[in-house]
Design a protein around this motif. Structure first.
Motif, PDB file in Angstrom:
ATOM      1  N   ASP A   1      16.071   3.085   2.799  1.00 38.98           N
ATOM      2  CA  ASP A   1      17.565   3.330   2.580  1.00 38.98           C
ATOM      3  C   ASP A   1      17.801   3.161   1.264  1.00 38.98           C
ATOM      4  OD1 ASP A   1      20.364   2.837   2.750  1.00 38.98           O
ATOM      5  OD2 ASP A   1      20.212   0.734   3.454  1.00 38.98           O
ATOM      6  N   TYR A   2      18.757   4.028   0.512  1.00 43.68           N
ATOM      7  CA  TYR A   2      18.975   4.127  -0.881  1.00 43.68           C
ATOM      8  C   TYR A   2      20.289   3.499  -1.270  1.00 43.68           C
ATOM      9  CZ  TYR A   2      15.455   7.892  -1.027  1.00 43.68           C
ATOM     10  OH  TYR A   2      14.594   8.805  -0.734  1.00 43.68           O
ATOM     11  N   SER A   3      20.961   2.740  -0.277  1.00 46.23           N
ATOM     12  CA  SER A   3      22.041   2.238  -0.503  1.00 46.23           C
ATOM     13  C   SER A   3      22.175   0.857  -1.459  1.00 46.23           C
ATOM     14  CB  SER A   3      22.875   1.753   0.879  1.00 46.23           C
ATOM     15  OG  SER A   3      22.059   0.733   1.714  1.00 46.23           O
TER      16      SER A   3
ATOM     17  N   TRP B   1      11.823  -0.104 -11.465  1.00 46.98           N
ATOM     18  CA  TRP B   1      12.432  -0.165 -12.861  1.00 46.98           C
ATOM     19  C   TRP B   1      13.606  -0.826 -12.934  1.00 46.98           C
ATOM     20  CZ3 TRP B   1      16.993   1.793 -15.156  1.00 46.98           C
ATOM     21  CH2 TRP B   1      16.725   1.841 -16.480  1.00 46.98           C
ATOM     22  N   LEU B   2      14.558  -0.978 -11.987  1.00 45.64           N
ATOM     23  CA  LEU B   2      15.809  -1.722 -11.908  1.00 45.64           C
ATOM     24  C   LEU B   2      15.365  -3.066 -11.990  1.00 45.64           C
ATOM     25  CD1 LEU B   2      18.134   0.116  -9.312  1.00 45.64           C
ATOM     26  CD2 LEU B   2      18.330  -0.138 -11.900  1.00 45.64           C
ATOM     27  N   ASN B   3      14.587  -3.547 -11.125  1.00 47.64           N
ATOM     28  CA  ASN B   3      14.125  -5.103 -11.105  1.00 47.64           C
ATOM     29  C   ASN B   3      13.165  -5.391 -12.459  1.00 47.64           C
ATOM     30  OD1 ASN B   3      15.161  -5.318  -8.539  1.00 47.64           O
ATOM     31  ND2 ASN B   3      13.325  -4.587  -7.821  1.00 47.64           N
ATOM     32  N   THR B   4      12.578  -4.496 -12.929  1.00 44.48           N
ATOM     33  CA  THR B   4      11.894  -4.850 -14.292  1.00 44.48           C
ATOM     34  C   THR B   4      12.655  -4.909 -15.424  1.00 44.48           C
ATOM     35  OG1 THR B   4       9.769  -3.639 -13.237  1.00 44.48           O
ATOM     36  CG2 THR B   4       9.862  -4.105 -15.563  1.00 44.48           C
ATOM     37  N   HIS B   5      13.884  -3.829 -15.344  1.00 49.96           N
ATOM     38  CA  HIS B   5      14.722  -4.213 -16.365  1.00 49.96           C
ATOM     39  C   HIS B   5      15.566  -5.278 -16.501  1.00 49.96           C
ATOM     40  CE1 HIS B   5      18.529  -2.895 -18.705  1.00 49.96           C
ATOM     41  NE2 HIS B   5      17.845  -1.915 -19.290  1.00 49.96           N
TER      42      HIS B   5
ATOM     43  N   ALA C   1      12.901   7.221  -5.627  1.00 52.50           N
ATOM     44  CA  ALA C   1      13.724   6.004  -5.351  1.00 52.50           C
ATOM     45  C   ALA C   1      12.936   4.786  -5.575  1.00 52.50           C
ATOM     46  CB  ALA C   1      13.974   6.214  -3.788  1.00 52.50           C
ATOM     47  N   ALA C   2      11.644   4.731  -4.951  1.00 52.09           N
ATOM     48  CA  ALA C   2      10.827   3.591  -5.116  1.00 52.09           C
ATOM     49  C   ALA C   2      10.480   3.234  -6.826  1.00 52.09           C
ATOM     50  CB  ALA C   2       9.400   3.860  -4.537  1.00 52.09           C
TER      51      ALA C   2
ATOM     52  N   LEU D   1      20.870  10.716  -5.599  1.00 49.16           N
ATOM     53  CA  LEU D   1      19.969   9.889  -4.818  1.00 49.16           C
ATOM     54  C   LEU D   1      20.787   8.550  -4.501  1.00 49.16           C
ATOM     55  CD1 LEU D   1      16.953   9.749  -4.493  1.00 49.16           C
ATOM     56  CD2 LEU D   1      16.826   8.456  -6.586  1.00 49.16           C
ATOM     57  N   GLU D   2      21.641   8.115  -5.320  1.00 45.21           N
ATOM     58  CA  GLU D   2      22.031   6.730  -4.739  1.00 45.21           C
ATOM     59  C   GLU D   2      22.968   6.878  -3.741  1.00 45.21           C
ATOM     60  OE1 GLU D   2      22.376   4.622  -9.216  1.00 45.21           O
ATOM     61  OE2 GLU D   2      24.105   5.636  -8.560  1.00 45.21           O
ATOM     62  N   ARG D   3      23.657   8.053  -3.523  1.00 46.65           N
ATOM     63  CA  ARG D   3      24.634   8.293  -2.389  1.00 46.65           C
ATOM     64  C   ARG D   3      23.935   8.960  -1.164  1.00 46.65           C
ATOM     65  NH1 ARG D   3      28.634  12.330  -4.851  1.00 46.65           N
ATOM     66  NH2 ARG D   3      27.148  12.914  -6.188  1.00 46.65           N
ATOM     67  N   GLY D   4      22.642   8.860  -1.294  1.00 43.58           N
ATOM     68  CA  GLY D   4      21.943   9.619  -0.221  1.00 43.58           C
ATOM     69  C   GLY D   4      22.006  11.061  -0.041  1.00 43.58           C
ATOM     70  N   LEU D   5      22.603  11.657  -0.829  1.00 48.77           N
ATOM     71  CA  LEU D   5      22.814  13.230  -0.606  1.00 48.77           C
ATOM     72  C   LEU D   5      21.525  13.991  -1.092  1.00 48.77           C
ATOM     73  CD1 LEU D   5      26.129  13.431  -2.346  1.00 48.77           C
ATOM     74  CD2 LEU D   5      25.569  13.304   0.182  1.00 48.77           C
ATOM     75  N   ARG D   6      20.563  13.143  -1.870  1.00 47.52           N
ATOM     76  CA  ARG D   6      19.025  13.807  -1.976  1.00 47.52           C
ATOM     77  C   ARG D   6      18.076  12.912  -1.638  1.00 47.52           C
ATOM     78  NH1 ARG D   6      16.547  14.440  -8.326  1.00 47.52           N
ATOM     79  NH2 ARG D   6      15.022  15.288  -7.586  1.00 47.52           N
ATOM     80  N   ARG D   7      16.886  13.343  -1.033  1.00 48.74           N
ATOM     81  CA  ARG D   7      15.814  12.485  -0.658  1.00 48.74           C
ATOM     82  C   ARG D   7      14.474  12.697  -1.506  1.00 48.74           C
ATOM     83  NH1 ARG D   7      16.967   8.359   2.591  1.00 48.74           N
ATOM     84  NH2 ARG D   7      14.862   8.349   2.390  1.00 48.74           N
TER      85      ARG D   7
END
Length: 346
Positions: free
Chosen positions: A288-290, A337-341, A331-332, A320-326
């Motif tokens: 889930d990318y939500s 990166w978001l958590n590390t940033h 995503a992983a 990718l964020e909106r789930g229009l691209r897999r």
């Protein structure tokens, strides 16, 4: 039952609702029908013999398949009518008065032409022929706009239903709402109908058939099976051939090895049939990318910053964020990166 997805659908559902086991039999062999004739009793005897012999039996498709089929038929009908209306407009303009023909020739695309004809005012012309042609073209242009809205609405409904029924199939690379719906209709949403992966490949017309002669040893695709399912596999293969890096690398290796593009396409369709069989028979949960967009916005990170870090376009991150691209790997990495940033910024 014969024809459980057509004229026999009602009685098949009634039998299943009352706990009576029903199986589907193929129609009688044409050569036997020509020899023995056709009537309801003869067809009933033929179906009974097929059941006793266990030959050509199948599990009826469930109601979800009928729902997808109805939406897909309506969408394809809208697309066909839209194409016919566009061709009619172009035919009318070919024989239209020179003034109209020259005026509408400057539009670079069909979309712009349709928009202009939808806004035109036939009464502003004095020539009766020009008025009649514009009235006809305006009516066709408005019909096209209506059919385009229908196409978008039906596609959204198909997308929602296919995502609900089989999210892994819908999320596979190159599988859109139309192709996912067609594969679900062909296979049936009840996965136990398919005996094996090879049987599904034969059903979809993707099984390799020997076509050797003399010193030549080669295979070709089966020309039998469900041609609509084969068309869905073909479209997936074309999309992956054009855009998927792994498929492009595979094609390059096969071309270097001396295979023709037709043989490579056959191999691709067979491999895609194997992958689609897994999605159809063993649906698995998908990532889930939500959480990506809320997390990024909470960190006050822009799309441009994320895109620059991963070397992609900002629109790719947005899709990718909106789930229009897999892209599970991206995503992983994006989530990590978001958590590390956030930790580094803190």
């Amino acid at each position: 039952m014969e024809g459980t997805s057509s004229y026999g659908a009602g009685i098949t559902h009634a039998l299943q609702d009352n706990g009576i086991h029903a199986v589907e039999v193929n129609r009688p062999d044409r050569s036997a029908r020509r020899r023995q004739g056709k009537s309801d009793p003869l067809d009933a005897y033929s179906a009974a013999r097929a059941v006793l012999a266990g030959h050509g039996l199948a599990v009826p498709k469930d109601a979800h398949t009928g729902a997808l089929k109805a939406l897909l038929i309506a969408r394809r009908g809208a697309i066909k009518a839209r194409t016919a209306a566009i061709n009619q407009i172009k035919d009318l303009l070919v024989t239209a008065p020179a003034e109209l023909r020259e005026r509408h020739r400057r539009y670079p695309t069909t979309l712009r032409l349709v928009e202009a004809l939808g806004r035109c005012r036939p009464s502003a012309h004095d020539d009766p022929t020009a008025v009649s042609v514009l009235i006809a073209c305006k009516a066709l242009a408005q019909r096209i706009e209506f059919l385009e809205r229908q196409d978008r609405e039906l596609t959204a409904e198909i997308d929602t239903l296919t995502t609900t029924l089989n999210p892994a199939l819908r999320a596979a690379y190159g599988v859109g709402p139309d192709t996912a719906a067609q594969l679900l209709i062909t296979a049936g949403t009840n996965a136990h109908r398919l005996r094996s992966e090879a049987a599904f490949a034969m059903l979809a017309g993707a099984a390799p058939i020997p076509a050797s002669s003399g010193k030549t040893s080669r295979h070709r695709l089966s020309r039998g099976g469900d041609r609509a399912a084969n068309n869905a596999l073909h479209r997936i293969a074309v999309v992956r051939w054009s855009h998927d890096p792994r498929t492009r690398d595979y094609v390059a290796r096969q071309l270097t090895a001396g295979r023709s593009k037709k043989d490579i396409l056959r191999l691709l369709k067979r491999a895609i049939a194997r992958e689609m069989f897994k999605h159809l028979t063993a649906p698995c949960p998908i990532d889930d990318y939500s959480d990506l967009r809320p997390t990024r916005q909470a960190r006050n990170i822009t799309l441009a910053t994320v895109a620059e870090h991963f070397g992609v376009w900002p629109n790719d991150i947005s899709r990718l964020e909106r789930g229009l691209r897999r892209d599970d790997n991206l995503a992983a990495a994006y989530r990590t990166w978001l958590n590390t940033h956030y930790i580094d910024a803190a």
